[in-house]
Enzyme design. Structure first.
Site, PDB file in Angstrom:
ATOM      1  N   ARG A 117       2.731  -0.131   0.586  1.00 41.27           N
ATOM      2  CA  ARG A 117       1.873   0.672  -0.309  1.00 41.27           C
ATOM      3  C   ARG A 117       2.679   1.272  -1.468  1.00 41.27           C
ATOM      4  O   ARG A 117       2.447   2.404  -1.892  1.00 41.27           O
ATOM      5  CB  ARG A 117       1.194   1.821   0.452  1.00 41.27           C
ATOM      6  CG  ARG A 117       0.267   1.389   1.568  1.00 41.27           C
ATOM      7  CD  ARG A 117      -1.021   0.771   1.062  1.00 41.27           C
ATOM      8  NE  ARG A 117      -1.988   0.633   2.125  1.00 41.27           N
ATOM      9  CZ  ARG A 117      -2.015  -0.370   3.006  1.00 41.27           C
ATOM     10  NH1 ARG A 117      -1.126  -1.345   2.921  1.00 41.27           N
ATOM     11  NH2 ARG A 117      -2.951  -0.421   3.935  1.00 41.27           N
ATOM     12  N   CYS A 157      -8.230   4.832   3.053  1.00 42.77           N
ATOM     13  CA  CYS A 157      -7.455   5.654   3.987  1.00 42.77           C
ATOM     14  C   CYS A 157      -6.836   6.843   3.254  1.00 42.77           C
ATOM     15  O   CYS A 157      -6.273   6.685   2.171  1.00 42.77           O
ATOM     16  CB  CYS A 157      -6.345   4.837   4.637  1.00 42.77           C
ATOM     17  SG  CYS A 157      -6.958   3.746   5.923  1.00 42.77           S
ATOM     18  N   GLU A 177      -2.144   8.949   0.891  1.00 40.96           N
ATOM     19  CA  GLU A 177      -2.194   7.617   0.260  1.00 40.96           C
ATOM     20  C   GLU A 177      -2.926   7.690  -1.069  1.00 40.96           C
ATOM     21  O   GLU A 177      -2.506   7.106  -2.054  1.00 40.96           O
ATOM     22  CB  GLU A 177      -2.872   6.590   1.167  1.00 40.96           C
ATOM     23  CG  GLU A 177      -2.995   5.251   0.452  1.00 40.96           C
ATOM     24  CD  GLU A 177      -3.399   4.080   1.319  1.00 40.96           C
ATOM     25  OE1 GLU A 177      -2.886   3.946   2.428  1.00 40.96           O
ATOM     26  OE2 GLU A 177      -4.249   3.295   0.856  1.00 40.96           O
TER      27      GLU A 177
HETATM   28  P1  FAD Z   1      -7.375   3.370  -8.804  1.00 38.27           P
HETATM   29  O1  FAD Z   1      -7.968   3.982  -7.591  1.00 38.27           O
HETATM   30  O2  FAD Z   1      -8.191   3.312 -10.021  1.00 38.27           O
HETATM   31  O3  FAD Z   1      -5.989   4.122  -9.124  1.00 38.27           O
HETATM   32  C1  FAD Z   1      -5.055   4.368  -8.104  1.00 38.27           C
HETATM   33  C2  FAD Z   1      -3.670   4.506  -8.746  1.00 38.27           C
HETATM   34  O4  FAD Z   1      -3.335   3.257  -9.361  1.00 38.27           O
HETATM   35  C3  FAD Z   1      -3.637   5.545  -9.884  1.00 38.27           C
HETATM   36  O5  FAD Z   1      -2.354   6.135  -9.924  1.00 38.27           O
HETATM   37  C4  FAD Z   1      -3.818   4.708 -11.122  1.00 38.27           C
HETATM   38  O6  FAD Z   1      -3.307   5.320 -12.276  1.00 38.27           O
HETATM   39  C5  FAD Z   1      -3.026   3.472 -10.736  1.00 38.27           C
HETATM   40  N1  FAD Z   1      -3.481   2.285 -11.489  1.00 38.27           N
HETATM   41  C6  FAD Z   1      -4.718   1.770 -11.535  1.00 38.27           C
HETATM   42  N2  FAD Z   1      -4.739   0.686 -12.349  1.00 38.27           N
HETATM   43  C7  FAD Z   1      -3.466   0.532 -12.793  1.00 38.27           C
HETATM   44  C8  FAD Z   1      -2.827  -0.404 -13.664  1.00 38.27           C
HETATM   45  N3  FAD Z   1      -3.501  -1.398 -14.260  1.00 38.27           N
HETATM   46  N4  FAD Z   1      -1.496  -0.256 -13.887  1.00 38.27           N
HETATM   47  C9  FAD Z   1      -0.797   0.751 -13.307  1.00 38.27           C
HETATM   48  N5  FAD Z   1      -1.341   1.672 -12.489  1.00 38.27           N
HETATM   49  C10 FAD Z   1      -2.668   1.547 -12.242  1.00 38.27           C
HETATM   50  N6  FAD Z   1      -5.827  -0.076   0.188  1.00 38.27           N
HETATM   51  C11 FAD Z   1      -4.991  -0.893   0.853  1.00 38.27           C
HETATM   52  O7  FAD Z   1      -3.817  -0.974   0.494  1.00 38.27           O
HETATM   53  N7  FAD Z   1      -5.417  -1.626   1.927  1.00 38.27           N
HETATM   54  C12 FAD Z   1      -6.691  -1.588   2.353  1.00 38.27           C
HETATM   55  O8  FAD Z   1      -7.026  -2.257   3.316  1.00 38.27           O
HETATM   56  C13 FAD Z   1      -7.606  -0.760   1.642  1.00 38.27           C
HETATM   57  N8  FAD Z   1      -8.897  -0.696   2.035  1.00 38.27           N
HETATM   58  C14 FAD Z   1      -9.755   0.085   1.335  1.00 38.27           C
HETATM   59  C15 FAD Z   1     -11.089   0.108   1.716  1.00 38.27           C
HETATM   60  C16 FAD Z   1     -11.998   0.883   1.011  1.00 38.27           C
HETATM   61  C17 FAD Z   1     -13.450   0.886   1.428  1.00 38.27           C
HETATM   62  C18 FAD Z   1     -11.567   1.651  -0.102  1.00 38.27           C
HETATM   63  C19 FAD Z   1     -12.548   2.480  -0.903  1.00 38.27           C
HETATM   64  C20 FAD Z   1     -10.239   1.650  -0.478  1.00 38.27           C
HETATM   65  C21 FAD Z   1      -9.321   0.874   0.243  1.00 38.27           C
HETATM   66  N9  FAD Z   1      -7.970   0.837  -0.105  1.00 38.27           N
HETATM   67  C22 FAD Z   1      -7.125   0.003   0.554  1.00 38.27           C
HETATM   68  C23 FAD Z   1      -7.431   1.740  -1.145  1.00 38.27           C
HETATM   69  C24 FAD Z   1      -7.459   1.171  -2.575  1.00 38.27           C
HETATM   70  O9  FAD Z   1      -8.350   0.080  -2.688  1.00 38.27           O
HETATM   71  C25 FAD Z   1      -6.051   0.712  -3.008  1.00 38.27           C
HETATM   72  O10 FAD Z   1      -5.162   1.805  -3.009  1.00 38.27           O
HETATM   73  C26 FAD Z   1      -6.008   0.093  -4.403  1.00 38.27           C
HETATM   74  O11 FAD Z   1      -4.698  -0.337  -4.672  1.00 38.27           O
HETATM   75  C27 FAD Z   1      -6.465   1.008  -5.527  1.00 38.27           C
HETATM   76  O12 FAD Z   1      -6.610   0.232  -6.701  1.00 38.27           O
HETATM   77  P2  FAD Z   1      -7.599   0.658  -7.863  1.00 38.27           P
HETATM   78  O13 FAD Z   1      -7.585  -0.421  -8.887  1.00 38.27           O
HETATM   79  O14 FAD Z   1      -8.911   1.034  -7.345  1.00 38.27           O
HETATM   80  O15 FAD Z   1      -6.824   1.907  -8.443  1.00 38.27           O
HETATM   81  N1  EPU Z   2      -7.515   4.241  15.758  1.00 30.99           N
HETATM   82  C1  EPU Z   2      -7.994   5.248  16.532  1.00 30.99           C
HETATM   83  N2  EPU Z   2      -8.873   6.143  15.987  1.00 30.99           N
HETATM   84  C2  EPU Z   2      -9.276   6.060  14.699  1.00 30.99           C
HETATM   85  C3  EPU Z   2      -8.780   5.031  13.899  1.00 30.99           C
HETATM   86  C4  EPU Z   2      -7.894   4.119  14.447  1.00 30.99           C
HETATM   87  O1  EPU Z   2      -7.636   5.363  17.712  1.00 30.99           O
HETATM   88  O2  EPU Z   2     -10.081   6.907  14.287  1.00 30.99           O
HETATM   89  C5  EPU Z   2      -6.600   3.258  16.351  1.00 30.99           C
HETATM   90  C6  EPU Z   2      -7.265   1.878  16.454  1.00 30.99           C
HETATM   91  O3  EPU Z   2      -8.029   1.760  17.630  1.00 30.99           O
HETATM   92  C7  EPU Z   2      -6.075   0.949  16.429  1.00 30.99           C
HETATM   93  C8  EPU Z   2      -5.038   1.688  15.574  1.00 30.99           C
HETATM   94  O4  EPU Z   2      -5.467   3.067  15.525  1.00 30.99           O
HETATM   95  O5  EPU Z   2      -5.550   0.783  17.719  1.00 30.99           O
HETATM   96  C9  EPU Z   2      -4.918   1.120  14.162  1.00 30.99           C
HETATM   97  O6  EPU Z   2      -6.197   1.211  13.499  1.00 30.99           O
HETATM   98  P1  EPU Z   2      -6.682   0.137  12.427  1.00 30.99           P
HETATM   99  O7  EPU Z   2      -6.599  -1.232  13.030  1.00 30.99           O
HETATM  100  O8  EPU Z   2      -7.986   0.577  11.900  1.00 30.99           O
HETATM  101  O9  EPU Z   2      -5.575   0.163  11.310  1.00 30.99           O
HETATM  102  P2  EPU Z   2      -5.036   1.369  10.454  1.00 30.99           P
HETATM  103  O10 EPU Z   2      -3.562   1.391  10.642  1.00 30.99           O
HETATM  104  O11 EPU Z   2      -5.764   2.619  10.721  1.00 30.99           O
HETATM  105  C10 EPU Z   2      -4.542  -0.030   8.323  1.00 30.99           C
HETATM  106  C11 EPU Z   2      -4.556   0.294   6.862  1.00 30.99           C
HETATM  107  C12 EPU Z   2      -5.893  -0.021   6.235  1.00 30.99           C
HETATM  108  C13 EPU Z   2      -6.238  -1.476   6.464  1.00 30.99           C
HETATM  109  C14 EPU Z   2      -6.270  -1.710   7.979  1.00 30.99           C
HETATM  110  C15 EPU Z   2      -6.595  -3.137   8.321  1.00 30.99           C
HETATM  111  C16 EPU Z   2      -3.064   2.145   6.335  1.00 30.99           C
HETATM  112  C17 EPU Z   2      -2.962   3.594   6.082  1.00 30.99           C
HETATM  113  N3  EPU Z   2      -4.282   1.702   6.661  1.00 30.99           N
HETATM  114  O12 EPU Z   2      -5.403   0.884   8.956  1.00 30.99           O
HETATM  115  O13 EPU Z   2      -5.767   0.177   4.827  1.00 30.99           O
HETATM  116  O14 EPU Z   2      -7.486  -1.808   5.894  1.00 30.99           O
HETATM  117  O15 EPU Z   2      -4.976  -1.390   8.539  1.00 30.99           O
HETATM  118  O16 EPU Z   2      -5.514  -3.951   8.202  1.00 30.99           O
HETATM  119  O17 EPU Z   2      -2.083   1.416   6.195  1.00 30.99           O
HETATM  120  C18 EPU Z   2      -6.005   1.782   3.061  1.00 30.99           C
HETATM  121  O18 EPU Z   2      -4.785   1.676   2.904  1.00 30.99           O
HETATM  122  O19 EPU Z   2      -6.731   2.502   2.317  1.00 30.99           O
HETATM  123  C19 EPU Z   2      -6.626   1.047   4.160  1.00 30.99           C
HETATM  124  C20 EPU Z   2      -7.911   1.145   4.447  1.00 30.99           C
END
Ligand code: FAD
Ligand code: EPU
Length: 290
Positions: free
Chosen positions: A172, A219, A285
């Site tokens: 990240r 997250c 995050e």
């Molecule tokens: P923004 O939210 O618009 O901005 C976030 C940061 O990035 C800010 O500092 C902004 O200035 C900077 N930024 C944006 N665009 C640029 C650019 N072009 N150049 C430089 N900096 C920039 N994240 C994960 O890593 N894994 C996941 O599985 C995941 N699942 C998600 C699920 C949901 C439902 C949601 C809502 C979010 C999830 N995220 C996840 C978090 C998010 O999608 C990521 O952090 C993503 O990288 C944010 O990108 P964004 O374009 O939306 O940036």
């Molecule tokens: N768990 C719990 N309780 C909860 C949530 C999770 O007990 O409320 C347990 C689950 O049962 C599992 C473990 O925690 O055993 C891990 O949970 P999960 O598989 O949901 O993965 P996570 O580590 O919570 C990460 C990323 C997500 C990404 C998923 C899927 C981070 C902070 N989060 O979640 O990324 O989508 O894996 O790969 O790294 C994000 O970064 O915004 C994000 C959504």
């Protein structure tokens, strides 16, 4: 009544808009929004204090709004060139430039159709390419830096191109300084088949089954290593805790959701409560603007 739109000297669209419409949390007050379509417009936009907005999927923006201008990438920064570049080989596909303002989900659909493998682990991340690169978004199945060949970065000092090897990226974290704008990237992928790419995406997507389908910025905290942040918050008994219009999701404790009408301060209060109640230091995050 629609907001007044004006054009800057270089032709960028400038409007005063509520940022809530640009965030997946659905929260955020007003700012002056500059939509830029080329480097001349971007350069002008960066001549005063600014923030770069991507897909708004990792942001909690104050209800009072922002004093800095907010830059959004359009035009050539939202274009996708998936022609095979001369550097491609029989095994590896190197793309042309893909704009930082391109929505990642749409890009992944195109890669699936073309049978190009490498970014399947980012499926379901609702970001723009630039934001996803800046955060090195991903899952345990893979991350953005798995599929990068080159990056173009703009700052008020100028535009530069670099290789991902030049950055000490990690979980990240791209190591790109804040407000250095990822304007475009070139992808480095492996030639595969649509079926194989689709199967990898479906596999990565199953890990999202427990995630809430409500308005959220994803997250809240990075996983601190070992046990996940979600499990720690869950174990602290905080699932379902509500402050104002925001709630710690009963589905997954590392997600704060907007029940409707949440204020940024409601989310801040829940984050503070989590930090007090979980005995392990947690790194946020998402970003709190300002
Ligand atoms: P923004 O939210 O618009 O901005 C976030 C940061 O990035 C800010 O500092 C902004 O200035 C900077 N930024 C944006 N665009 C640029 C650019 N072009 N150049 C430089 N900096 C920039 N994240 C994960 O890593 N894994 C996941 O599985 C995941 N699942 C998600 C699920 C949901 C439902 C949601 C809502 C979010 C999830 N995220 C996840 C978090 C998010 O999608 C990521 O952090 C993503 O990288 C944010 O990108 P964004 O374009 O939306 O940036
Ligand atoms: N768990 C719990 N309780 C909860 C949530 C999770 O007990 O409320 C347990 C689950 O049962 C599992 C473990 O925690 O055993 C891990 O949970 P999960 O598989 O949901 O993965 P996570 O580590 O919570 C990460 C990323 C997500 C990404 C998923 C899927 C981070 C902070 N989060 O979640 O990324 O989508 O894996 O790969 O790294 C994000 O970064 O915004 C994000 C959504």
């Amino acid at each position: 009544m629609s907001a007044a739109v004006s054009l800057s000297a270089s032709g960028a669209k400038v409007e005063r808009l509520a940022l809530s419409r640009f965030t997946t949390l659905g929260v955020g007050g007003q700012a002056e929004v500059w939509t830029v379509e080329n480097h001349a417009q971007l350069s002008e936009a960066m001549s005063a204090p600014y923030r770069i907005l991507g897909g708004g999927s990792n942001l909690v923006i104050a209800d009072e709004g922002l004093k800095e201008r907010v830059i959004r990438l359009g035009g050539e920064f939202a274009a996708t060139d998936l022609q095979a570049a001369p550097e491609s080989t029989a095994e590896h596909f190197i793309s042309g430039w893909v704009g930082g303002g391109v929505p990642l989900p749409g890009l992944l659909r195109k890669l699936r159709t073309l049978g190009l493998s490498g970014l399947e682990g980012t499926v379901g991340v609702p970001a723009q390419v630039g934001g996803a690169v800046w955060m090195n978004a991903g899952t345990r199945f893979g991350e953005m830096f798995d599929g990068l060949f080159a990056l173009e970065i703009a700052t008020p000092e100028g535009v530069s191109q670099l290789s991902p090897d030049e950055l000490p990226w990690g979980y990240r974290d791209s190591a790109i300084p804040r407000n250095h704008i990822v304007t475009r990237v070139r992808l480095q992928l492996t030639r595969s088949t649509p079926e194989a790419v689709s199967a990898k995406m479906q596999n990565a997507d199953t890990s999202r089954k427990g995630q809430p389908k409500m308005k959220t910025p994803g997250c809240a905290f990075k996983n601190p290593g070992g046990v996940g942040a979600g499990k720690l918050i869950d174990d602290a008994g905080l699932k379902g805790t509500q402050i104002g219009g925001a709630m710690i999701s009963p589905d997954h404790a590392n997600f704060i959701v907007n029940l409707g009408g949440a204020a940024a301060s409601d989310v801040h209060a829940l984050l503070e409560l989590i930090r007090q109640r979980v005995g392990v230091p947690l790194e946020l995050e998402y970003e709190l603007w300002p």
